[in-house]
Design a protein around this motif. Structure first.
Motif, PDB file in Angstrom:
ATOM      1  N   SER A  31       0.843  -1.197   0.000  1.00  0.00           N
ATOM      2  CA  SER A  31       0.000   0.000   0.000  1.00  0.00           C
ATOM      3  C   SER A  31       0.875   1.242   0.000  1.00  0.00           C
ATOM      4  CB  SER A  31      -0.912   0.016   1.228  1.00  0.00           C
ATOM      5  OG  SER A  31      -1.801  -1.081   1.161  1.00  0.00           O
ATOM      6  N   ARG A  32       2.059   1.125   0.622  1.00  0.00           N
ATOM      7  CA  ARG A  32       3.021   2.237   0.676  1.00  0.00           C
ATOM      8  C   ARG A  32       4.414   1.609   0.681  1.00  0.00           C
ATOM      9  NH1 ARG A  32       2.099   7.485   2.289  1.00  0.00           N
ATOM     10  NH2 ARG A  32       0.054   6.844   3.035  1.00  0.00           N
ATOM     11  N   GLN A  40       2.393   0.348  -4.614  1.00  0.00           N
ATOM     12  CA  GLN A  40       3.632   0.044  -5.320  1.00  0.00           C
ATOM     13  C   GLN A  40       3.972  -1.437  -5.262  1.00  0.00           C
ATOM     14  OE1 GLN A  40       5.730   2.438  -6.861  1.00  0.00           O
ATOM     15  NE2 GLN A  40       3.968   3.763  -6.526  1.00  0.00           N
ATOM     16  N   PHE A  41       4.778  -1.842  -6.245  1.00  0.00           N
ATOM     17  CA  PHE A  41       5.446  -3.132  -6.221  1.00  0.00           C
ATOM     18  C   PHE A  41       6.886  -2.845  -5.803  1.00  0.00           C
ATOM     19  CE2 PHE A  41       2.178  -3.980  -9.455  1.00  0.00           C
ATOM     20  CZ  PHE A  41       1.642  -5.156  -8.976  1.00  0.00           C
ATOM     21  N   GLU A  42       7.445  -3.680  -4.930  1.00  0.00           N
ATOM     22  CA  GLU A  42       8.829  -3.467  -4.508  1.00  0.00           C
ATOM     23  C   GLU A  42       9.567  -4.795  -4.514  1.00  0.00           C
ATOM     24  OE1 GLU A  42      10.373  -0.211  -1.577  1.00  0.00           O
ATOM     25  OE2 GLU A  42       9.779  -1.975  -0.418  1.00  0.00           O
ATOM     26  N   PRO A  58       1.351 -10.526  -1.301  1.00  0.00           N
ATOM     27  CA  PRO A  58       0.467  -9.461  -0.822  1.00  0.00           C
ATOM     28  C   PRO A  58       0.847  -9.048   0.597  1.00  0.00           C
ATOM     29  CG  PRO A  58      -0.655 -11.545  -0.665  1.00  0.00           C
ATOM     30  CD  PRO A  58       0.685 -11.819  -1.311  1.00  0.00           C
ATOM     31  N   THR A  59       1.925  -8.299   0.695  1.00  0.00           N
ATOM     32  CA  THR A  59       2.434  -7.865   1.999  1.00  0.00           C
ATOM     33  C   THR A  59       1.388  -7.045   2.743  1.00  0.00           C
ATOM     34  OG1 THR A  59       4.636  -7.844   1.050  1.00  0.00           O
ATOM     35  CG2 THR A  59       4.356  -6.682   3.121  1.00  0.00           C
ATOM     36  N   ASP A  60       0.713  -6.167   2.024  1.00  0.00           N
ATOM     37  CA  ASP A  60      -0.392  -5.389   2.584  1.00  0.00           C
ATOM     38  C   ASP A  60      -1.694  -5.930   1.982  1.00  0.00           C
ATOM     39  OD1 ASP A  60       1.393  -3.739   3.982  1.00  0.00           O
ATOM     40  OD2 ASP A  60       1.560  -2.338   2.312  1.00  0.00           O
ATOM     41  N   PRO A  61      -2.824  -5.810   2.681  1.00  0.00           N
ATOM     42  CA  PRO A  61      -4.077  -6.358   2.160  1.00  0.00           C
ATOM     43  C   PRO A  61      -4.594  -5.615   0.935  1.00  0.00           C
ATOM     44  CG  PRO A  61      -4.455  -5.158   4.202  1.00  0.00           C
ATOM     45  CD  PRO A  61      -2.973  -5.201   3.996  1.00  0.00           C
TER      46      PRO A  61
END
Length: 101
Positions: A31-32, A40-42, A58-61
């Motif tokens: 999400s950030r 973003q994709f990191e 999916p690190t963030d939901p």
């Protein structure tokens, strides 16, 4: 949700090159990101070889990874991950791949 675009460039394999074990990469769907940018994709870019895999996490939901049909090699297979689910993609065709959330 904003569209985040990520591209992976695949180099052309040399016919004389020795056999190489495929590499595995992991991309966080965020999400950030670490610089405070939204959706973003990191990492934001990878340079890989044919046969390498990329796992989108999916690190963030509320995120997924989906190829953009007109921005992948003509002979490549696209993908569409589900929201909140990890997806692993093996990229086999040389070229530029773009995808979004």
């Amino acid at each position: 949700m904003k569209t985040a675009i990520f591209a992976a460039a695949i180099g052309l394999a040399s016919f004389a090159a020795p056999a190489v074990i495929a590499a595995d990469y992991e991309v966080q769907m965020l999400s950030r990101d670490s610089e405070g940018r939204l959706m973003q994709f990191e990492p934001a870019f990878l340079q890989i070889e044919p046969g390498d895999t990329v796992t989108f996490v999916p690190t963030d939901p509320s995120h997924n990874s989906e190829s953009i049909a007109d921005v992948i090699p003509d002979s490549a297979e696209g993908w569409k991950g589900r929201i909140n689910e990890e997806i692993t993609v093996t990229l086999t065709e040389p070229g530029l791949y773009a995808y979004k959330c």
